[in-house]
Write a protein that holds these residues in place. Structure first.
Motif, PDB file in Angstrom:
ATOM      1  N   GLY A 185       7.037  -7.385  14.232  1.00  0.00           N
ATOM      2  CA  GLY A 185       8.367  -7.016  13.759  1.00  0.00           C
ATOM      3  C   GLY A 185       9.184  -6.151  14.688  1.00  0.00           C
ATOM      4  N   ALA A 186       8.557  -5.365  15.562  1.00  0.00           N
ATOM      5  CA  ALA A 186       9.288  -4.449  16.436  1.00  0.00           C
ATOM      6  C   ALA A 186       9.309  -4.898  17.892  1.00  0.00           C
ATOM      7  CB  ALA A 186       8.691  -3.043  16.344  1.00  0.00           C
ATOM      8  N   LYS A 187       8.869  -6.131  18.138  1.00  0.00           N
ATOM      9  CA  LYS A 187       8.898  -6.642  19.514  1.00  0.00           C
ATOM     10  C   LYS A 187      10.343  -6.785  19.992  1.00  0.00           C
ATOM     11  CE  LYS A 187       4.532  -9.243  19.524  1.00  0.00           C
ATOM     12  NZ  LYS A 187       3.916 -10.589  19.630  1.00  0.00           N
ATOM     13  N   PRO A 188      10.598  -6.602  21.299  1.00  0.00           N
ATOM     14  CA  PRO A 188       9.646  -6.363  22.398  1.00  0.00           C
ATOM     15  C   PRO A 188       9.394  -4.897  22.691  1.00  0.00           C
ATOM     16  CG  PRO A 188      11.806  -6.798  23.302  1.00  0.00           C
ATOM     17  CD  PRO A 188      11.955  -6.877  21.797  1.00  0.00           C
ATOM     18  N   TRP A 189       9.991  -4.006  21.872  1.00  0.00           N
ATOM     19  CA  TRP A 189       9.851  -2.581  22.170  1.00  0.00           C
ATOM     20  C   TRP A 189       8.470  -2.043  21.821  1.00  0.00           C
ATOM     21  CZ3 TRP A 189      14.045  -4.697  19.525  1.00  0.00           C
ATOM     22  CH2 TRP A 189      15.222  -4.776  20.272  1.00  0.00           C
ATOM     23  N   PHE A 190       7.875  -2.568  20.763  1.00  0.00           N
ATOM     24  CA  PHE A 190       6.569  -2.051  20.342  1.00  0.00           C
ATOM     25  C   PHE A 190       5.828  -3.128  19.569  1.00  0.00           C
ATOM     26  CE2 PHE A 190       3.759   0.166  17.332  1.00  0.00           C
ATOM     27  CZ  PHE A 190       3.036   0.952  18.222  1.00  0.00           C
ATOM     28  N   SER A 191       4.517  -3.142  19.708  1.00  0.00           N
ATOM     29  CA  SER A 191       3.713  -4.132  18.999  1.00  0.00           C
ATOM     30  C   SER A 191       2.308  -3.586  18.765  1.00  0.00           C
ATOM     31  CB  SER A 191       3.634  -5.438  19.794  1.00  0.00           C
ATOM     32  OG  SER A 191       2.819  -6.385  19.122  1.00  0.00           O
ATOM     33  N   VAL A 192       1.785  -3.846  17.567  1.00  0.00           N
ATOM     34  CA  VAL A 192       0.413  -3.469  17.225  1.00  0.00           C
ATOM     35  C   VAL A 192      -0.465  -4.705  17.392  1.00  0.00           C
ATOM     36  CG1 VAL A 192      -1.117  -2.772  15.342  1.00  0.00           C
ATOM     37  CG2 VAL A 192       1.075  -1.619  15.657  1.00  0.00           C
ATOM     38  N   PRO A 193      -1.607  -4.588  18.067  1.00  0.00           N
ATOM     39  CA  PRO A 193      -2.504  -5.745  18.195  1.00  0.00           C
ATOM     40  C   PRO A 193      -2.902  -6.285  16.825  1.00  0.00           C
ATOM     41  CG  PRO A 193      -3.172  -3.993  19.684  1.00  0.00           C
ATOM     42  CD  PRO A 193      -2.104  -3.417  18.797  1.00  0.00           C
ATOM     43  N   LEU A 194      -3.011  -7.609  16.732  1.00  0.00           N
ATOM     44  CA  LEU A 194      -3.328  -8.258  15.464  1.00  0.00           C
ATOM     45  C   LEU A 194      -4.580  -7.697  14.801  1.00  0.00           C
ATOM     46  CD1 LEU A 194      -2.863 -10.498  13.354  1.00  0.00           C
ATOM     47  CD2 LEU A 194      -4.114 -12.063  14.863  1.00  0.00           C
ATOM     48  N   PRO A 195      -5.709  -7.544  15.515  1.00  0.00           N
ATOM     49  CA  PRO A 195      -6.904  -7.003  14.860  1.00  0.00           C
ATOM     50  C   PRO A 195      -6.692  -5.594  14.320  1.00  0.00           C
ATOM     51  CG  PRO A 195      -7.484  -8.039  16.947  1.00  0.00           C
ATOM     52  CD  PRO A 195      -5.997  -7.942  16.913  1.00  0.00           C
ATOM     53  N   VAL A 196      -5.946  -4.774  15.059  1.00  0.00           N
ATOM     54  CA  VAL A 196      -5.700  -3.398  14.612  1.00  0.00           C
ATOM     55  C   VAL A 196      -4.891  -3.389  13.322  1.00  0.00           C
ATOM     56  CG1 VAL A 196      -4.569  -1.216  15.189  1.00  0.00           C
ATOM     57  CG2 VAL A 196      -5.845  -2.467  16.951  1.00  0.00           C
ATOM     58  N   GLY A 197      -3.848  -4.206  13.292  1.00  0.00           N
ATOM     59  CA  GLY A 197      -3.009  -4.259  12.103  1.00  0.00           C
ATOM     60  C   GLY A 197      -3.757  -4.749  10.879  1.00  0.00           C
ATOM     61  N   VAL A 198      -4.529  -5.822  11.035  1.00  0.00           N
ATOM     62  CA  VAL A 198      -5.268  -6.395   9.912  1.00  0.00           C
ATOM     63  C   VAL A 198      -6.363  -5.454   9.429  1.00  0.00           C
ATOM     64  CG1 VAL A 198      -6.782  -8.283   9.208  1.00  0.00           C
ATOM     65  CG2 VAL A 198      -4.761  -8.760  10.596  1.00  0.00           C
ATOM     66  N   ILE A 199      -7.114  -4.871  10.383  1.00  0.00           N
ATOM     67  CA  ILE A 199      -8.204  -3.958  10.006  1.00  0.00           C
ATOM     68  C   ILE A 199      -7.654  -2.710   9.324  1.00  0.00           C
ATOM     69  CG2 ILE A 199     -10.012  -2.446  10.917  1.00  0.00           C
ATOM     70  CD1 ILE A 199     -10.556  -4.578  13.035  1.00  0.00           C
ATOM     71  N   THR A 200      -6.540  -2.183   9.837  1.00  0.00           N
ATOM     72  CA  THR A 200      -5.929  -1.004   9.214  1.00  0.00           C
ATOM     73  C   THR A 200      -5.469  -1.312   7.804  1.00  0.00           C
ATOM     74  OG1 THR A 200      -5.182  -0.206  11.376  1.00  0.00           O
ATOM     75  CG2 THR A 200      -4.121   0.724   9.427  1.00  0.00           C
ATOM     76  N   PHE A 201      -4.850  -2.480   7.626  1.00  0.00           N
ATOM     77  CA  PHE A 201      -4.393  -2.892   6.299  1.00  0.00           C
ATOM     78  C   PHE A 201      -5.565  -2.985   5.328  1.00  0.00           C
ATOM     79  CE2 PHE A 201      -3.522  -6.447   3.330  1.00  0.00           C
ATOM     80  CZ  PHE A 201      -2.452  -5.902   2.636  1.00  0.00           C
ATOM     81  N   ALA A 202      -6.640  -3.647   5.754  1.00  0.00           N
ATOM     82  CA  ALA A 202      -7.818  -3.803   4.894  1.00  0.00           C
ATOM     83  C   ALA A 202      -8.463  -2.460   4.590  1.00  0.00           C
ATOM     84  CB  ALA A 202      -8.831  -4.734   5.566  1.00  0.00           C
ATOM     85  N   ALA A 203      -8.517  -1.573   5.591  1.00  0.00           N
ATOM     86  CA  ALA A 203      -9.122  -0.257   5.391  1.00  0.00           C
ATOM     87  C   ALA A 203      -8.322   0.582   4.399  1.00  0.00           C
ATOM     88  CB  ALA A 203      -9.233   0.477   6.727  1.00  0.00           C
ATOM     89  N   LEU A 204      -6.999   0.494   4.475  1.00  0.00           N
ATOM     90  CA  LEU A 204      -6.156   1.253   3.554  1.00  0.00           C
ATOM     91  C   LEU A 204      -6.308   0.744   2.123  1.00  0.00           C
ATOM     92  CD1 LEU A 204      -2.921   1.632   5.702  1.00  0.00           C
ATOM     93  CD2 LEU A 204      -4.428   3.484   4.937  1.00  0.00           C
TER      94      LEU A 204
END
Length: 215
Positions: free
Chosen positions: A58-77
């Motif tokens: 959503g914030a590309k090209p200025w910033f991006s979260v790696p897919l595994p980090v985003g998914v794992i963080t979501f699941a952990a929360l």
């Protein structure tokens, strides 16, 4: 209550009824004191969890979260919110007598909610086998989960006569049905902001209720 009953003059029927209603109304308020913390946990999980999913693209090209980090963080929360709910929820009804009918209702309700999540997941697998592209999976999963959660709150409110639960369920359904129109990845941002706001608003309303500021 004993202090009121120890007065020299007996209470008339109207005063006695008012006294009983006042004492009984304190029971649900007392049981609901921990509920705002549960709703707050879920509000934080939705806001930051869906926010992380949005940051994948959503914030590309200025910033991006790696897919595994985003998914794992979501699941952990979500797992953390579930753990907080279980921990706090186990103490909400402690010391409150129940019966077989109430226990049966609670058990079936919990199983039904879990079965709903399994059903939407298996349905997604079936759609994928029949050609649903990955771009649509990012629309389907959050919306399907949002619908299940919204219906869960609606059914809970209907079973236990909890108006705030009915309101939250209805609002979550609206959020889930509007989100797809934003498309990927902005549907995640809408879930984060609007869905999180529903939980935060619910936490605030229940907190005010437990303090006697709302009826």
């Amino acid at each position: 209550m004993n202090q009121d009953l120890d007065q020299d003059s007996p209470l008339d029927p109207a005063a006695m009824l008012a006294l009983v209603e006042r004492e009984q109304s304190g029971i649900p308020r007392q049981m609901a004191r921990r509920v705002p913390w549960i709703l707050l946990a879920w509000g934080l999980a939705w806001f930051f969890g869906f926010g992380m999913l949005w940051l994948i693209d959503g914030a590309k090209p200025w910033f991006s979260v790696p897919l595994p980090v985003g998914v794992i963080t979501f699941a952990a929360l979500l797992a953390a919110a579930t753990a907080v709910s279980a921990k706090i929820g186990s103490g909400v009804s402690r010391g409150i007598r129940t019966n077989r009918a109430a226990a049966f209702t609670g058990t079936v309700f919990g199983i039904t909610s879990f079965a709903g999540f399994i059903a939407v997941y298996i349905f997604a697998i079936g759609l994928s086998v029949n050609g649903m592209p990955e771009s649509l999976q990012a629309i389907y999963f959050p919306t399907a989960i949002g619908i299940i959660i919204g219906l869960t709150y609606l059914f809970a409110g209907a079973i236990w006569h909890a108006v705030p639960s009915v309101v939250m369920g209805g609002l979550l359904l609206v959020v889930a049905l509007i989100a797809p129109f934003f498309g990927y990845p902005n549907n995640y941002l809408f879930f984060a902001v609007a869905g999180g706001a529903v939980f935060f608003g619910g936490a605030l309303s229940v907190a005010l209720y437990t303090r006697g500021r709302v009826r």
